[in-house]
Design a protein around this motif. Structure first.
Motif, PDB file in Angstrom:
ATOM      1  N   SER A  31      -1.790   2.311  -1.507  1.00 16.63           N
ATOM      2  CA  SER A  31      -1.292   0.954  -1.324  1.00 16.63           C
ATOM      3  C   SER A  31       0.040   0.980  -0.591  1.00 16.63           C
ATOM      4  O   SER A  31       0.743   1.996  -0.579  1.00 16.63           O
ATOM      5  N   ASN A  36      -0.992  -4.187  -0.620  1.00 19.70           N
ATOM      6  CA  ASN A  36      -2.301  -4.098   0.046  1.00 19.70           C
ATOM      7  C   ASN A  36      -2.954  -2.760  -0.275  1.00 19.70           C
ATOM      8  O   ASN A  36      -2.291  -1.720  -0.248  1.00 19.70           O
ATOM      9  N   ASN A  54      -1.727  -3.372   7.315  1.00 21.54           N
ATOM     10  CA  ASN A  54      -1.600  -4.823   7.221  1.00 21.54           C
ATOM     11  C   ASN A  54      -0.305  -5.220   6.515  1.00 21.54           C
ATOM     12  O   ASN A  54      -0.200  -6.304   5.945  1.00 21.54           O
TER      13      ASN A  54
END
Length: 227
Positions: A31, A36, A54
């Motif tokens: 993560s 994310n 992202n």
């Protein structure tokens, strides 16, 4: 009884082999600072993310600006990101596009323990996947994101490359979603050059290409795990 034990041993061996084959890609998870979640896959001696980055913050918590205006994007000398055509729905599938200034920012924005791949690391990946002749074929996703004309793919590497397209410095326009995947990388041999290293997958070719372009372009990012 001996025959029964022998049959059971054979069945156990076959089941073990099947399990090993099912897990051959050795998928793991990670993560980023925004929370994310990403999958990662072992390819040869390296571990690569399976999705495009992202994240919208540097590792120290400072925000990376979302710059939509094309004139502002063109004139940037600091890090920024955008979604393809400024559509959040594109980000859900393809992640964010970043300029090179974000790549070069000392605050860093890759997940802890991960980094932007160097040209040498991309070359190692290419060599492991057939020395570039069919590396792209083995790296592209098998979904219908890749538009015709397409050479197809089998994604046998597990890299799952998606054609996120790119953002141009010239007018800040977006182009080639469905046809091209371009990822920023680092090349220590060209740090003084205006042209910065990237590597590319194309819908109608099976190769993995090295390339370079100027800092103001907007490209995808994949990370590789620290050794």
């Amino acid at each position: 009884m001996i025959r029964l034990l022998y049959v059971l041993m054979i069945l156990f061996t076959l089941q073990s082999c099947s399990k090993s084959e099912d897990n051959s890609l050795q998928i793991s998870t990670l993560s980023d600072i925004d929370g994310n979640q990403y999958n990662a896959v072992k390819i040869g001696s390296q571990i690569w993310m399976q999705q495009n980055l992202n994240v919208s913050h540097y590792r120290n918590g400072d925000p990376i600006p979302n710059v939509q205006d094309p004139v502002q994007w063109y004139n940037l000398t600091t890090g920024a990101w955008c979604y393809y055509e400024n559509q959040t729905s594109n980000g859900t599938v393809y992640g964010k596009l970043y300029n090179w200034h974000a790549i070069n920012d000392p605050r860093g924005f890759t997940p802890e323990g991960w980094h932007i791949p160097t040209k040498n690391e991309v070359d190692i990946l290419r060599s492991f996947l057939d020395n570039g002749e069919n590396a792209g074929y083995k790296m592209k996703s098998t979904t219908n994101d890749w538009l015709s004309p397409s050479t197809g793919s089998d994604n046998s590497s597990g890299f799952t490359g998606l054609p996120a397209g790119y953002r141009s410095n010239d007018g800040g326009f977006y182009s080639s979603k469905g046809s091209v995947a371009i990822f920023w990388g680092e090349n220590p041999d060209s740090q003084t050059s205006q042209d910065k290293y990237n590597y590319t997958l194309l819908s109608n070719f099976t190769n993995l290409y090295n390339s370079s372009s100027i800092k103001e372009m907007g490209y995808s990012v994949r990370c590789v795990k620290n050794y």
